[in-house]
Design a protein around this motif. Structure first.
Motif, PDB file in Angstrom:
ATOM      1  N   PHE A 163      38.199  45.118  53.919  1.00  0.00           N
ATOM      2  CA  PHE A 163      39.317  45.439  53.027  1.00  0.00           C
ATOM      3  C   PHE A 163      39.728  44.207  52.226  1.00  0.00           C
ATOM      4  O   PHE A 163      40.013  44.297  51.023  1.00  0.00           O
ATOM      5  CB  PHE A 163      40.506  45.958  53.845  1.00  0.00           C
ATOM      6  N   HIS A 164      39.746  43.041  52.882  1.00  0.00           N
ATOM      7  CA  HIS A 164      40.073  41.797  52.178  1.00  0.00           C
ATOM      8  C   HIS A 164      39.058  41.554  51.051  1.00  0.00           C
ATOM      9  O   HIS A 164      39.428  41.180  49.940  1.00  0.00           O
ATOM     10  CB  HIS A 164      40.064  40.626  53.156  1.00  0.00           C
ATOM     11  N   ALA A 165      37.771  41.747  51.364  1.00  0.00           N
ATOM     12  CA  ALA A 165      36.731  41.545  50.354  1.00  0.00           C
ATOM     13  C   ALA A 165      36.879  42.536  49.203  1.00  0.00           C
ATOM     14  O   ALA A 165      36.649  42.192  48.034  1.00  0.00           O
ATOM     15  CB  ALA A 165      35.353  41.672  50.994  1.00  0.00           C
ATOM     16  N   VAL A 188      32.999  34.887  44.098  1.00  0.00           N
ATOM     17  CA  VAL A 188      32.101  33.890  44.694  1.00  0.00           C
ATOM     18  C   VAL A 188      32.886  32.909  45.558  1.00  0.00           C
ATOM     19  O   VAL A 188      32.509  32.632  46.707  1.00  0.00           O
ATOM     20  CB  VAL A 188      31.313  33.138  43.593  1.00  0.00           C
ATOM     21  N   LEU A 189      33.986  32.373  45.023  1.00  0.00           N
ATOM     22  CA  LEU A 189      34.769  31.381  45.764  1.00  0.00           C
ATOM     23  C   LEU A 189      35.384  31.989  47.023  1.00  0.00           C
ATOM     24  O   LEU A 189      35.308  31.404  48.113  1.00  0.00           O
ATOM     25  CB  LEU A 189      35.869  30.810  44.861  1.00  0.00           C
ATOM     26  N   ALA A 190      35.998  33.161  46.872  1.00  0.00           N
ATOM     27  CA  ALA A 190      36.601  33.808  48.035  1.00  0.00           C
ATOM     28  C   ALA A 190      35.535  34.245  49.030  1.00  0.00           C
ATOM     29  O   ALA A 190      35.752  34.200  50.245  1.00  0.00           O
ATOM     30  CB  ALA A 190      37.427  35.014  47.590  1.00  0.00           C
ATOM     31  N   GLY A 191      34.374  34.650  48.523  1.00  0.00           N
ATOM     32  CA  GLY A 191      33.286  35.074  49.404  1.00  0.00           C
ATOM     33  C   GLY A 191      32.808  33.957  50.303  1.00  0.00           C
ATOM     34  O   GLY A 191      32.455  34.192  51.471  1.00  0.00           O
ATOM     35  N   MET A 192      32.780  32.733  49.794  1.00  0.00           N
ATOM     36  CA  MET A 192      32.362  31.594  50.603  1.00  0.00           C
ATOM     37  C   MET A 192      33.331  31.364  51.757  1.00  0.00           C
ATOM     38  O   MET A 192      32.922  31.132  52.894  1.00  0.00           O
ATOM     39  CB  MET A 192      32.258  30.341  49.738  1.00  0.00           C
ATOM     40  N   VAL A 227      46.168  30.258  49.699  1.00  0.00           N
ATOM     41  CA  VAL A 227      46.419  29.935  48.292  1.00  0.00           C
ATOM     42  C   VAL A 227      45.720  30.937  47.372  1.00  0.00           C
ATOM     43  O   VAL A 227      46.296  31.409  46.383  1.00  0.00           O
ATOM     44  CB  VAL A 227      45.934  28.502  47.973  1.00  0.00           C
ATOM     45  N   MET A 228      44.493  31.307  47.720  1.00  0.00           N
ATOM     46  CA  MET A 228      43.643  32.073  46.806  1.00  0.00           C
ATOM     47  C   MET A 228      43.889  33.586  46.849  1.00  0.00           C
ATOM     48  O   MET A 228      44.073  34.235  45.809  1.00  0.00           O
ATOM     49  CB  MET A 228      42.169  31.788  47.119  1.00  0.00           C
ATOM     50  N   GLU A 229      43.888  34.170  48.031  1.00  0.00           N
ATOM     51  CA  GLU A 229      43.919  35.634  48.127  1.00  0.00           C
ATOM     52  C   GLU A 229      45.195  36.271  47.572  1.00  0.00           C
ATOM     53  O   GLU A 229      45.118  37.293  46.877  1.00  0.00           O
ATOM     54  CB  GLU A 229      43.681  36.085  49.574  1.00  0.00           C
ATOM     55  N   PRO A 230      46.388  35.728  47.874  1.00  0.00           N
ATOM     56  CA  PRO A 230      47.587  36.368  47.311  1.00  0.00           C
ATOM     57  C   PRO A 230      47.577  36.386  45.783  1.00  0.00           C
ATOM     58  O   PRO A 230      48.026  37.363  45.165  1.00  0.00           O
ATOM     59  CB  PRO A 230      48.732  35.508  47.856  1.00  0.00           C
TER      60      PRO A 230
END
Length: 258
Positions: free
Chosen positions: A163-165, A178-182, A118-121
């Motif tokens: 690469f994702h980060a 922060v949210l994606a990092g968790m 849900v988040m990354e795209p």
């Protein structure tokens, strides 16, 4: 005539919390760290100086230190040249605590991957609308590094997750980072463990080639500012990664962390 009870005095019923001196010290030092007034690795003043500054005893000051250390805002160095060193807040601390919560709730890895899908795209789509030439250069450099390590599975997976980060970082959105990092920290662990068990297999080689191809393609779409296509490509890539990485013997975050 019946007597009615006097209404309770709200002020009398409320219990005002008077902070202990240790809490006052924690609050002041925490604010200085969070606001950047104290830098990473900087030594706090000596215990004697802080005791004099705050007018407190040594046990009170050490109680404050214990709280700040538990919050990962300082590190206590022992020995003759010891003292308290500042640690600035980072996503690793939040990720560790989030992992504890997810473990306690019995969260499945499928649930975690769903959140990522849900988040990354959406983040990739955002990057496509605001990318700069410097952003594209950094993405191309990351791809070159990944291309050079494709024959080394353990090194390759770290450049892959990096690469994702980087995609999230380049959006410039601190909340997303922060949210994606968790989520990313836990998924990275799942990736590394999977590579350890599957490195060298035909399935792993195929998944790596497919993943790297998607990374190259998404950079092309980001550079072309094609928000919709970049978003859809990345969603498909993450769904494929999820299907490959989910393992029958590791179902929950607790299984993964054990």
């Amino acid at each position: 005539m019946a007597m009615t009870a006097e209404p309770a005095d709200d002020a009398a019923d409320q219990r005002l919390h008077v902070p202990k001196m240790a809490e006052v010290i924690v609050d002041r030092l925490r604010r200085q760290i969070v606001r950047g007034q104290l830098a990473e690795g900087e030594a706090l003043p000596s215990e004697q100086e802080l005791q004099a500054r705050f007018g407190v005893s040594r046990p009170t000051l050490r109680e404050a230190f214990r709280i700040l250390e538990a919050e990962s805002l300082i590190t206590i160095r022992r020995g003759a040249h010891g003292g308290a060193l500042v640690r600035v807040p980072n996503t690793d601390v939040a990720a560790r605590y989030a992992a504890f919560i997810l473990e306690h709730r019995g969260t499945t890895l499928a649930d975690l991957y769903e959140a990522r899908i849900v988040m990354e795209p959406a983040a990739v789509g955002l990057l496509a609308t605001k990318r700069t030439q410097r952003d594209i250069a950094r993405l191309r450099q990351a791809l070159d590094e990944h291309d050079a390590l494709v024959a080394n599975p353990k090194a390759s997976i770290r450049t892959h997750t990096g690469f994702h980060a980087l995609l999230i970082e380049l959006t410039g959105n601190q909340t997303l980072q922060v949210l994606a990092g968790m989520i990313q920290r836990i998924i990275d662990l799942a990736n590394w463990k999977h590579v350890e068990s599957d490195a060298g297999s035909a399935a792993h080689a195929q998944a790596s080639r497919r993943g790297l191809k998607a990374h190259h393609r998404v950079v092309d779409l980001i550079e072309a500012a094609d928000e919709a296509a970049a978003t859809e490509l990345w969603r498909s890539h993450l769904i494929g990664a999820r299907d490959y990485l989910l393992r029958a013997d590791v179902k929950t975050v607790l299984d993964l962390m054990s």
